[in-house]
Design a protein around this motif. Structure first.
Motif, PDB file in Angstrom:
ATOM      1  N   ASP A   9       0.855  -1.635  -0.147  1.00 32.86           N
ATOM      2  CA  ASP A   9       0.231   0.320   0.043  1.00 32.86           C
ATOM      3  C   ASP A   9       1.261   0.962  -0.242  1.00 32.86           C
ATOM      4  O   ASP A   9       0.631   2.154  -0.817  1.00 32.86           O
ATOM      5  CB  ASP A   9      -0.688   0.226   1.399  1.00 32.86           C
ATOM      6  N   GLN A  10       1.508   1.175   0.432  1.00 34.77           N
ATOM      7  CA  GLN A  10       2.757   2.492   0.664  1.00 34.77           C
ATOM      8  C   GLN A  10       3.270   2.627  -0.517  1.00 34.77           C
ATOM      9  O   GLN A  10       3.651   3.835  -1.064  1.00 34.77           O
ATOM     10  CB  GLN A  10       3.722   2.006   1.957  1.00 34.77           C
ATOM     11  N   ASP A  12       1.982   1.672  -3.327  1.00 34.53           N
ATOM     12  CA  ASP A  12       1.240   2.292  -4.607  1.00 34.53           C
ATOM     13  C   ASP A  12       1.283   3.771  -3.887  1.00 34.53           C
ATOM     14  O   ASP A  12       0.840   4.715  -5.070  1.00 34.53           O
ATOM     15  CB  ASP A  12       0.106   1.319  -4.196  1.00 34.53           C
ATOM     16  N   ARG A  13       0.832   4.408  -2.764  1.00 34.80           N
ATOM     17  CA  ARG A  13       0.571   5.841  -2.533  1.00 34.80           C
ATOM     18  C   ARG A  13       2.179   6.401  -2.745  1.00 34.80           C
ATOM     19  O   ARG A  13       1.834   7.608  -3.524  1.00 34.80           O
ATOM     20  CB  ARG A  13       0.596   5.743  -1.105  1.00 34.80           C
ATOM     21  N   ALA A  16       2.072   6.516  -6.768  1.00 36.30           N
ATOM     22  CA  ALA A  16       0.911   7.626  -6.979  1.00 36.30           C
ATOM     23  C   ALA A  16       1.364   9.568  -7.078  1.00 36.30           C
ATOM     24  O   ALA A  16       0.409  10.201  -7.837  1.00 36.30           O
ATOM     25  CB  ALA A  16      -1.060   7.435  -6.290  1.00 36.30           C
ATOM     26  N   VAL A  17       2.027   9.601  -6.170  1.00 31.99           N
ATOM     27  CA  VAL A  17       2.469  11.036  -6.116  1.00 31.99           C
ATOM     28  C   VAL A  17       3.516  11.553  -6.945  1.00 31.99           C
ATOM     29  O   VAL A  17       3.584  13.054  -7.470  1.00 31.99           O
ATOM     30  CB  VAL A  17       3.062  11.495  -4.956  1.00 31.99           C
ATOM     31  N   ASP A 209       8.642   7.476   4.065  1.00 32.73           N
ATOM     32  CA  ASP A 209       8.683   5.903   3.335  1.00 32.73           C
ATOM     33  C   ASP A 209      10.677   5.423   3.208  1.00 32.73           C
ATOM     34  O   ASP A 209      11.174   6.106   2.832  1.00 32.73           O
ATOM     35  CB  ASP A 209       8.607   6.045   1.764  1.00 32.73           C
ATOM     36  N   HIS A 260       9.235  15.706  -2.760  1.00 32.04           N
ATOM     37  CA  HIS A 260       8.549  14.543  -1.887  1.00 32.04           C
ATOM     38  C   HIS A 260       9.785  14.157  -0.586  1.00 32.04           C
ATOM     39  O   HIS A 260      10.195  13.288  -0.665  1.00 32.04           O
ATOM     40  CB  HIS A 260       7.648  13.508  -2.288  1.00 32.04           C
TER      41      HIS A 260
END
Length: 317
Positions: A9-10, A12-13, A16-17, A209, A260
């Motif tokens: 999930d991390q 994918d997140r 996505a950004v 991350d 980021h």
């Protein structure tokens, strides 16, 4: 410990950004930047190879005189062969690596390009690294390299260019030169810079991350560099530029920040402080990027834009 599902999930997140071309580089990133591993989490640079032959450049590995009782400073210098006798630009390049790792080898292609495109004398010191050599060891080595460059007969203006922790060293050199009467620095160029050991900005808490530069690694690097002084009132502005009471009188400065990146907001804050103090300042923010992503995905369009902004700032000095 995160479950495989949580890790997925991390991932994918984050994808996505990020810019699509930058996201494609995630699978090629170095081992996890997990601060729980201590300084072993930093990716060491392989022992630099001797400079490859170049038909257009004189590339020399040398040892510059250290300051006071400090040892000589290893450095690689780049000059165009047949460079005119007319003095021109000198560029001091300070590598990143969280004060703990890094060196000239990874940046060699960029250094060649700078010397060639700008007809500049380029000097890249391999400064001493923490934690074995905490502040001010790296700073003193960079001061020695700056003094050597400024004294070269074919240099009449000096640009200090640093990325990440090299940005902190670059700004620290500018503050020290202002406070101690030189050497003169004509411009400072900082890519995704480190500026503040306190890590109090919103972005410093956002990025956790472990595939990219994150808060834990930032804390670890400052602890290695400053030791017990980290986070106290005893931190020198030559180590952490945001500790400076007043940045007035510093050279024109260009700063890039990555979206980021735990260091994003402190880079922006340093630019704001410079502007408020009347220092000519240019700030670029690049969307969809992570800390130093232009080095991991150099062919991405956004990476090329960021590198171009940095090189153009050097060229204007």
């Amino acid at each position: 410990m995160a479950s495989p599902t949580d890790a997925s999930d991390q991932s994918d997140r984050l994808r996505a950004v990020l810019d699509a071309e930058i996201a494609a580089a995630l699978d090629d990133l170095p081992p996890a930047l997990d601060a729980r591993r201590g300084v072993e989490a930093f990716v060491p640079e392989e022992r630099p190879l001797p400079p490859a032959d170049d038909d257009t450049l004189d590339i020399v590995d040398r040892h510059l005189p250290g300051l006071d009782a400090n040892p000589p400073v290893p450095a690689r210098t780049y000059r165009l062969r047949g460079r005119t006798d007319q003095a021109g630009r000198g560029v001091l390049v300070l590598h990143g690596g969280g004060f703990v790792s890094g060196g000239v080898g990874l940046a060699d292609p960029t250094l060649r390009d700078l010397a060639t495109e700008l007809d500049a004398v380029v000097v890249a010191p391999t400064y001493r690294l923490a934690p074995a050599h905490p502040f001010p060891a790296a700073f003193d080595d960079c001061r020695a390299a700056l003094g050597w460059l400024a004294d070269q007969p074919d240099v009449d203006r000096v640009v200090v260019f640093g990325v990440s922790s090299g940005g902190a060293l670059a700004a620290g050199l500018a503050l020290h030169a202002r406070d101690h009467g030189g050497p003169d620095i004509d411009a400072v160029v900082m890519g995704f810079p480190v500026t503040d050991d306190r890590l109090v900005t919103p972005s410093s808490h956002e990025v956790t991350d472990r595939r990219i530069w994150n808060r834990g690694m930032a804390e670890l690097s400052w602890q290695a560099y400053l030791g017990d002084a980290h986070g106290t009132d005893d931190v020198s502005p030559y180590a952490a530029p945001m500790r400076a009471v007043d940045p007035a009188g510093l050279p024109p400065t260009t700063i890039t920040v990555d979206q980021h990146d735990p260091l994003r907001d402190e880079g922006i804050a340093w630019a704001q402080r410079l502007m408020h103090a009347g220092v000519p300042t240019e700030l670029h923010a690049f969307p969809g990027t992570f800390h130093g992503s232009m080095g991991f995905a150099p062919d991405a369009a956004v990476s090329r834009r960021e590198l171009r902004a940095l090189v153009d700032a050097i060229a204007r000095a």
